[in-house]
Scaffold this motif. Structure first.
Motif, PDB file in Angstrom:
ATOM      1  N   ASP A   1       0.889  -1.058  -0.087  1.00 29.53           N
ATOM      2  CA  ASP A   1       0.082   0.053   0.086  1.00 29.53           C
ATOM      3  C   ASP A   1       0.914   1.412   0.247  1.00 29.53           C
ATOM      4  O   ASP A   1       0.416   2.231  -0.453  1.00 29.53           O
ATOM      5  CB  ASP A   1      -0.963  -0.024   1.207  1.00 29.53           C
ATOM      6  N   GLU A   2       2.078   1.066   0.780  1.00 27.00           N
ATOM      7  CA  GLU A   2       2.961   2.294   0.650  1.00 27.00           C
ATOM      8  C   GLU A   2       4.107   2.259  -0.376  1.00 27.00           C
ATOM      9  O   GLU A   2       4.763   3.430  -0.414  1.00 27.00           O
ATOM     10  CB  GLU A   2       3.396   2.585   2.051  1.00 27.00           C
ATOM     11  N   GLY A   3       4.425   1.098  -0.793  1.00 26.73           N
ATOM     12  CA  GLY A   3       5.673   1.178  -1.821  1.00 26.73           C
ATOM     13  C   GLY A   3       5.292   0.317  -2.946  1.00 26.73           C
ATOM     14  O   GLY A   3       4.466  -0.310  -3.126  1.00 26.73           O
TER      15      GLY A   3
ATOM     16  N   ARG B   1       8.016   7.784   5.294  1.00 24.83           N
ATOM     17  CA  ARG B   1       6.701   7.989   4.847  1.00 24.83           C
ATOM     18  C   ARG B   1       6.241   9.091   4.685  1.00 24.83           C
ATOM     19  O   ARG B   1       6.263   9.909   5.747  1.00 24.83           O
ATOM     20  CB  ARG B   1       5.682   7.319   5.966  1.00 24.83           C
ATOM     21  N   VAL B   2       5.847   9.735   3.597  1.00 30.13           N
ATOM     22  CA  VAL B   2       5.154  11.015   3.368  1.00 30.13           C
ATOM     23  C   VAL B   2       3.843  10.983   2.589  1.00 30.13           C
ATOM     24  O   VAL B   2       3.614  10.398   1.661  1.00 30.13           O
ATOM     25  CB  VAL B   2       6.364  11.768   2.619  1.00 30.13           C
ATOM     26  N   ASN B   3       2.679  11.230   3.444  1.00 31.99           N
ATOM     27  CA  ASN B   3       1.586  11.120   2.959  1.00 31.99           C
ATOM     28  C   ASN B   3       0.976   9.859   2.526  1.00 31.99           C
ATOM     29  O   ASN B   3       0.259   9.544   1.605  1.00 31.99           O
ATOM     30  CB  ASN B   3       1.275  12.380   1.704  1.00 31.99           C
ATOM     31  N   GLY B   4       1.549   8.686   3.339  1.00 31.15           N
ATOM     32  CA  GLY B   4       1.364   7.455   3.083  1.00 31.15           C
ATOM     33  C   GLY B   4       1.926   6.768   2.072  1.00 31.15           C
ATOM     34  O   GLY B   4       1.837   5.442   1.682  1.00 31.15           O
ATOM     35  N   GLN B   5       3.187   7.399   1.482  1.00 32.91           N
ATOM     36  CA  GLN B   5       3.871   6.599   0.411  1.00 32.91           C
ATOM     37  C   GLN B   5       5.425   6.815   0.778  1.00 32.91           C
ATOM     38  O   GLN B   5       5.757   7.789   1.554  1.00 32.91           O
ATOM     39  CB  GLN B   5       3.722   7.589  -0.978  1.00 32.91           C
TER      40      GLN B   5
END
Length: 486
Positions: A54-56, A118-122
């Motif tokens: 989800d994040e990467g 992690r920046v804004n979920g990414q």
């Protein structure tokens, strides 16, 4: 404006930067015990290891995102200009830059992984992130971020757009204005879709376009196989000053080979770590090793394909520094895309120029997308979710689209000159940074190899290695089971 751009380029791309790129490659090759040779099999294995989260993104998606930035106009027009101004020997120095640069790419991309956030979920990372966290030099990190936004968001896209317009004009007779409109519309649909859409697009397009182009080169080489030994001899002898015709150009061969090599494979430039940091892997060295392979794909495969097609057909000119030409296989033709198109056209009349034009469209278009992602990551670094970040990203998108249109309709000399300034500024700032911050990347490689030797699936614990400020990995390590090595 062209004179002003040329003057700046003379300072940015002085001999100091040329030999710094080569010297750093030699240094990191020794420090990593030539990991670019020892880990070739591991590069290929890891390429398909892991999945997107989800994040990467996955390792393969991160690789293709990086390749989408590396495989671009530099692989077609860049190789042609290197041969035109550095002679056939420039190809050898592009190869040398790729071999040495693979170790440099490992170091910078592993650092990108170690210090990602992690920046804004990414997952985000890159030189600005590891300069601030690893070196504690916020001002230096801001300088790199601003230089990268300028380079990737403003200066470099125009060079790629110019190559697209030139290739389609030569192959299909399409006006530059029409090409600019079509590219901007397609580009807008992608960049407004976010990193996931960029990753999915690159995952599909990049392997297809690179393999198709390499296959065409293999066909041309096979049809002229008897000439291949002479072409190889010419490349090596010219590079080492043994050739009677081009041997005196060794200085120009080194300069243009390294300059176009760095532009094409981006080793040390600092763009690769941005995509590398987005990969969700269990150990930073994994993605560093994968990204080293990207340098090989770009230069040893794709750039070599262009060089062999041009040299084996004789469709090139070599400028004499003293005036005139040392070789004139295409009288009156400007160095660039036309060399490659003429080479393929000479073997496949009525099809060659169109094929290269389409290949260049895909190569350069995906590169512009990669430039946007790199610029976006640095905007995210500067703002880190603060108020106004959405406005800043919208302005970046607008600037990218505007400079793409501008570059498509301007002269190639101006577009290339502006792009070279962008590459050079990033390379200066990033190479100095990774020289100062090399130990964490080297520790990560030793740790990865030590865990592999014990038959373990490598997991990264920065605290066990004495690496501080790797907050993403520290929180991940603390949330997992105790390390079996303890």
């Amino acid at each position: 404006m062209q004179d002003w751009v040329n003057t700046i380029n003379g300072f940015v791309w002085s001999p100091a930067l040329i030999y710094l790129c080569l010297g750093v490659g030699v240094y990191f090759s020794i420090r990593t015990r030539f990991m670019q040779v020892r880990h070739v099999r591991e590069m290929i294995r890891l390429m398909f290891d892991g999945k997107a989260s989800d994040e990467g993104v996955s390792s393969f998606q991160a690789l293709t995102m990086t390749l989408s930035g590396r495989v671009g106009i530099g692989n077609i027009a860049g190789v042609a200009t290197a041969i035109a101004f550095g002679g056939p020997g420039a190809v050898f120095w592009m190869w040398m830059m790729a071999f040495l640069g693979a170790s440099t790419s490992y170091v910078e991309c592993t650092l990108g992984q170690i210090y990602k956030e992690r920046v804004n979920g990414q997952l985000r990372g890159g030189p600005a992130y590891y300069i601030e966290r690893g070196l504690g030099m916020r001002w230096y990190a801001i300088a790199f971020a601003l230089a990268t936004i300028l380079g990737c968001g403003v200066l470099l896209p125009g060079m790629q757009a110019n190559g697209i317009a030139s290739g389609l004009a030569n192959g299909f007779g399409i006006p530059a204005e029409t090409t600019a409109l079509g590219v901007v519309i397609a580009l807008g649909l992608i960049v407004f879709g976010g990193v996931k859409r960029i990753a999915r697009f690159a995952e599909i397009i990049v392997p297809f376009m690179a393999l198709g182009y390499i296959l065409m080169a293999c066909v041309i080489i096979a049809l002229n196989l008897s000439l291949l030994p002479e072409v190889l001899r010419l490349i090596v002898s010219s590079a080492l000053s043994f050739d009677a015709g081009f041997g005196a150009m060794i200085g120009m061969a080194i300069m243009w080979g390294v300059k176009r090599g760095v532009y094409s494979n981006e080793a040390g430039q600092g763009s690769g770590p941005h995509a590398a940091a987005a990969a969700d892997v269990s150990h930073p060295a994994k993605q560093g090793i994968v990204q080293a392979f990207a340098v090989y794909v770009d230069t040893l495969f794709v750039c070599s394909a262009t060089a062999f097609m041009i040299l084996i057909t004789g469709k090139f000119n070599v400028v004499n520094p003293a005036g005139g030409f040392l070789f004139s296989g295409l009288p009156g033709v400007e160095a660039g895309t036309s060399y490659t198109q003429s080479a393929v056209e000479s073997i496949f009349p009525g099809f060659g120029a169109m094929f290269v034009g389409v290949a260049l469209l895909f190569f350069a278009f995906t590169t512009i997308i990669a430039y946007y992602y790199v610029a976006e990551t640095n905007v995210a670094y500067l703002l880190r979710g603060r108020a106004g970040s959405d406005v800043a990203l919208f302005l970046l998108k607008f600037a990218l689209l505007a400079t793409t249109v501008y570059g498509a309709v301007r002269t190639s000399d101006l577009a290339w000159g502006l792009g070279d300034i962008g590459v050079g500024l990033m390379a200066w700032l990033n190479i100095i940074a990774i020289l100062l911050l090399q130990k964490p990347a080297l520790k990560a490689l030793d740790d990865y190899e030590a865990q592999q030797a014990k038959g373990l699936e490598p997991e990264f614990d920065p605290q066990a290695l004495g690496i501080s400020n790797a907050d993403y990995w520290t929180s991940r390590s603390n949330a997992s089971e105790p390390d079996v090595r303890k």
